[in-house]
Write a protein that holds these residues in place. Structure first.
Motif, mmCIF file in Angstrom:
data_model
loop_
_atom_site.group_PDB
_atom_site.id
_atom_site.type_symbol
_atom_site.label_atom_id
_atom_site.label_comp_id
_atom_site.label_asym_id
_atom_site.label_seq_id
_atom_site.Cartn_x
_atom_site.Cartn_y
_atom_site.Cartn_z
ATOM 1 N N PRO A 124 -24.677 -83.252 -33.309
ATOM 2 C CA PRO A 124 -23.591 -82.278 -33.447
ATOM 3 C C PRO A 124 -22.432 -82.873 -34.236
ATOM 4 O O PRO A 124 -22.156 -84.056 -34.121
ATOM 5 C CB PRO A 124 -23.165 -82.019 -31.988
ATOM 6 N N ASP A 125 -21.783 -82.025 -35.068
ATOM 7 C CA ASP A 125 -20.609 -82.563 -35.757
ATOM 8 C C ASP A 125 -19.307 -81.995 -35.204
ATOM 9 O O ASP A 125 -18.250 -82.546 -35.418
ATOM 10 C CB ASP A 125 -20.701 -82.360 -37.269
ATOM 11 N N ASN A 126 -19.406 -80.864 -34.474
ATOM 12 C CA ASN A 126 -18.193 -80.349 -33.852
ATOM 13 C C ASN A 126 -18.551 -79.543 -32.610
ATOM 14 O O ASN A 126 -18.956 -78.392 -32.698
ATOM 15 C CB ASN A 126 -17.411 -79.486 -34.844
ATOM 16 N N LEU A 127 -18.372 -80.141 -31.458
ATOM 17 C CA LEU A 127 -18.773 -79.465 -30.222
ATOM 18 C C LEU A 127 -17.775 -78.416 -29.754
ATOM 19 O O LEU A 127 -18.001 -77.740 -28.751
ATOM 20 C CB LEU A 127 -19.029 -80.487 -29.125
ATOM 21 N N HIS A 128 -16.663 -78.280 -30.459
ATOM 22 C CA HIS A 128 -15.754 -77.181 -30.108
ATOM 23 C C HIS A 128 -16.228 -75.873 -30.752
ATOM 24 O O HIS A 128 -15.724 -74.809 -30.458
ATOM 25 C CB HIS A 128 -14.316 -77.497 -30.510
ATOM 26 N N ARG A 133 -22.077 -75.953 -29.361
ATOM 27 C CA ARG A 133 -21.964 -76.264 -27.940
ATOM 28 C C ARG A 133 -23.136 -75.660 -27.144
ATOM 29 O O ARG A 133 -23.747 -76.328 -26.317
ATOM 30 C CB ARG A 133 -20.632 -75.741 -27.413
ATOM 31 N N THR A 160 -16.636 -93.115 -28.714
ATOM 32 C CA THR A 160 -16.766 -91.899 -29.505
ATOM 33 C C THR A 160 -16.439 -92.248 -30.954
ATOM 34 O O THR A 160 -15.593 -93.111 -31.189
ATOM 35 C CB THR A 160 -15.752 -90.837 -29.031
ATOM 36 N N GLY A 161 -17.069 -91.579 -31.886
ATOM 37 C CA GLY A 161 -16.762 -91.824 -33.292
ATOM 38 C C GLY A 161 -17.470 -90.813 -34.155
ATOM 39 O O GLY A 161 -18.167 -89.931 -33.646
ATOM 40 N N VAL A 162 -17.317 -90.929 -35.484
ATOM 41 C CA VAL A 162 -18.030 -90.034 -36.383
ATOM 42 C C VAL A 162 -19.528 -90.265 -36.170
ATOM 43 O O VAL A 162 -19.989 -91.395 -36.230
ATOM 44 C CB VAL A 162 -17.633 -90.316 -37.857
ATOM 45 N N GLY A 163 -20.270 -89.220 -35.831
ATOM 46 C CA GLY A 163 -21.699 -89.365 -35.567
ATOM 47 C C GLY A 163 -22.004 -89.891 -34.171
ATOM 48 O O GLY A 163 -23.155 -90.109 -33.825
ATOM 49 N N ARG A 164 -20.966 -90.114 -33.366
ATOM 50 C CA ARG A 164 -21.206 -90.611 -31.999
ATOM 51 C C ARG A 164 -20.508 -89.693 -30.998
ATOM 52 O O ARG A 164 -19.338 -89.890 -30.665
ATOM 53 C CB ARG A 164 -20.676 -92.036 -31.826
ATOM 54 N N SER A 165 -21.221 -88.677 -30.548
ATOM 55 C CA SER A 165 -20.610 -87.718 -29.626
ATOM 56 C C SER A 165 -20.594 -88.278 -28.209
ATOM 57 O O SER A 165 -21.411 -89.116 -27.848
ATOM 58 C CB SER A 165 -21.397 -86.407 -29.639
ATOM 59 N N ARG A 166 -19.627 -87.809 -27.420
ATOM 60 C CA ARG A 166 -19.640 -88.128 -25.987
ATOM 61 C C ARG A 166 -20.750 -87.322 -25.327
ATOM 62 O O ARG A 166 -21.364 -87.747 -24.355
ATOM 63 C CB ARG A 166 -18.320 -87.726 -25.339
ATOM 64 N N ALA A 167 -20.974 -86.129 -25.862
ATOM 65 C CA ALA A 167 -21.923 -85.187 -25.265
ATOM 66 C C ALA A 167 -23.318 -85.796 -25.087
ATOM 67 O O ALA A 167 -23.973 -85.563 -24.076
ATOM 68 C CB ALA A 167 -21.994 -83.931 -26.112
ATOM 69 N N SER A 208 -11.552 -94.914 -31.036
ATOM 70 C CA SER A 208 -12.624 -94.149 -30.393
ATOM 71 C C SER A 208 -12.094 -93.018 -29.515
ATOM 72 O O SER A 208 -12.871 -92.219 -29.029
ATOM 73 C CB SER A 208 -13.526 -95.082 -29.589
#
Ligand code: SF4
Lengths: 246, 326
Positions: A124-128, A133, A160-167, A208
């Motif tokens: 995912p690139d934007n979970l908002h 989602r 957390t980072g670009v390409g590293r989601s918490r999800a 992060s």
């Protein structure tokens, strides 16, 4: 309203400032300045075991599990095996798993190998975004690497980072974490010490947004003190430790 | 939910979530997960407390086992942390150390499952994390605790060890400590300090045998018995002790000023006590007011037949016989 808040704030800070001069009297023991070197350890790993062994034992005690493989190339095979065990339908149909970006997983050609086994990565690139989602929240397996792992407690650190989601390490019922051997430390304290020495600690926290230590699956003993797993976070946590020295 | 029985929870779930009846915690947990997951994913704002706030990096740390902390700090667009001003620690190392200390003392684990350290909203290009992060610092009487000279009490990590070990707390339970979030030994210290009129809850610091186990188990070594004694002293200074107690102490001071006076009064009291009703063992069963508060619930130990002073004098006379073995 704003006025009230800042008056209150000035008042409280003023009160605290006026007490700072009396610090010695207020706190019976003065806080130590400077950090111990080598770092102080709360729970040291056992001397008679390797770091990998300690990590695996500890994680197993906490209802997690661990695979140890020799080289990065074997990682994909383990992932396929593990996902196959979790999701029997993999045999017949293609499966999507929630994942960090392939270049954040530190395993060469991982994405291609998984694709051949019918597993595709959803990064995912934007979970908002509502669609992202919804798509992410129905997946059963999350795949991440780690910032660091700790032998004494069986914990991993996720950033957390670009390409590293918490999800990816949080939403799915099953979490698969790839642990390069070079990131396995004996203790939290040893890791922090290294970050301090290299001057990277502050940047790591800042860049992060969130740094999370995760130790085994999500759990609770809230209902009649019976231990239940997977309350809000993952129900299974499986680590694959691999040698990344080549 | 610790104080509810499985059946109660099942009933609640049947009513609120339309779930079939069950007594399997596993199933109930799965139902709760499903329900709350929806809420976490659609909530506009996540609110959390704060276990530690790190000064050097501006980081808010939260401890959970379930993962609700990670959800609330990661999924909603806005994240609000509410913290007492005493939660600030200087460095990252301090937070990590105290985390291990509070977990060990609180639940016996080495570390909790999750330790989330949030240092601001999500950065550009990050796939998730809140778009806004706010921190509310709450004083609510805490700076006054420092002013009153009890800063040590604010080192409390809220691990609960002193409660679990306290013999008084185990007898009387949490509701006796007023409506602050602190109970047990630490509550007996903090509740009067937080209240506008400490004399209104003056009994709390006195409801302790000062056995000291709270100090022994406290991971940050707060000297709770010392603080309780200090509080008793301060409360007495504020005139919180009952009138008869003050009169009695004043009378005792007068009596103890001169040995002859003391001896004579002691003899008199001893003689008078013979007039009082006694149990079969010879203990006093009824004392005159205000001392009858004691004998209403238990007997008062009978006075020794020979007073300490008489014994002392005899021993001193026979001292050469070596009755003091060293
Ligand atoms: S006073 Fe000490 S033992 Fe009691 S809750 Fe606070 S930290 Fe724990």
């Amino acid at each position: 309203m704003m006025g009230d808040v800042s008056t209150a704030r000035n008042h409280i800070l003023g009160r605290l400032r006026s007490l700072i001069g009396q610090r010695e009297q207020i706190f019976r023991q003065q806080a130590t300045t400077g950090l111990p070197d080598p770092p102080m350890t709360v729970f040291p790993p056992p001397d008679d075991k390797s770091l990998v062994e300690s990590f695996a034992i500890k994680l197993a005690e906490l209802a997690g599990s661990c695979d140890v493989v020799r080289a990065g190339e074997d990682v994909a095979e383990r992932i396929v095996k593990h996902v196959g065990k979790l999701l029997p339908e993999l045999e017949s149909e293609p499966t999507e798993i929630l994942s960090w970006a392939a270049d954040e997983l530190h395993v060469p050609r991982l994405e291609q190998t998984l694709a051949e086994a019918n597993i595709s990565l959803f990064v995912p690139d934007n979970l908002h975004d509502q669609n992202t989602r919804s798509r992410a929240s129905v997946l059963d397996v999350g795949l991440t690497a780690v910032e660091a792992a700790f032998a004494n407690t069986g914990s991993i650190a996720l950033t957390t980072g670009v390409g590293r989601s918490r999800a990816a390490g949080l939403l799915p019922l099953n979490h698969l974490a790839l642990v390069p051997l070079s990131r396995l430390y004996p203790t939290f304290e040893a890791w922090l010490w290294t970050l301090r020495q290299d001057g990277r600690l502050e940047a790591l926290l800042h860049d992060s947004g969130q740094l999370a230590f995760v130790t085994g699956p999500s759990k609770s003993a809230d209902i009649e003190l019976t231990l239940t797993l997977g309350v809000h976070g993952p129900k299974t946590v499986h680590a694959i430790v691999f040698d990344d020295s080549q | 939910m610790v104080h509810k029985r499985a059946e109660d929870i099942s009933e609640l779930f049947q009513r609120e979530l339309g779930m079939p009846p069950t007594d399997d915690p596993e199933e109930m947990c799965a139902a709760a997960r499903k329900q709350l997951r929806g809420e976490f994913l659609s909530a506009e704002m996540g609110i959390s407390g704060c276990n530690f706030a790190i000064a050097e990096t501006g980081t808010i740390c939260i401890i959970t086992n379930e993962g609700n902390g990670r959800m609330a700090t990661s999924m909603p667009r806005t994240y609000v942390a509410v913290m007492g001003i005493e939660k600030v620690v200087p460095r990252v190392e301090d937070a990590l150390l105290l985390w291990q200390a509070v977990t060990r003392s609180g639940t016996g684990q080495e570390v909790t499952v999750y330790f989330s350290m949030s240092s601001g909203p999500r950065r550009p290009g990050h796939p998730d994390g809140p778009e806004e992060m706010h921190v509310v610092l709450v004083d609510s009487g805490r700076s006054r605790i420092i002013e009153r000279g009890y800063a040590d009490a604010l080192m409390c990590l809220r691990c609960g060890a002193c409660l679990n070990f306290c013999p008084v707390y185990r007898e009387i339970g949490g509701h006796s400590y007023g409506d602050t979030a602190y109970s047990g030994p630490i509550g007996a210290v903090v509740t009067p300090l937080l209240s506008d009129d400490p004399t209104a809850v003056k009994e709390l610091p006195f409801a302790s045998s000062l056995c000291g186990i709270c100090r022994d188990v406290c991971p940050v070594k707060i000297d709770l018995p010392r603080l309780l004694l200090d509080l008793r002293h301060d409360l007495t200074q504020l005139g919180a002790s009952p009138r008869y107690e003050r009169t009695a102490i004043r009378a005792y001071t007068k009596a103890a000023e001169k040995p002859t006076r003391y001896t004579r009064i002691a003899k008199l009291v001893n003689w008078l006590s013979r007039l009082l009703p006694r149990s079969a063992e010879g203990d006093l069963t009824r004392l005159p007011p205000p001392l009858n508060a004691w004998t209403k619930a238990r007997v008062f130990p009978r006075p020794a037949s020979r007073s300490f002073r008489t014994l002392w004098n005899t021993t001193a006379r026979d001292g050469s016989k070596g009755s003091h073995d060293g």
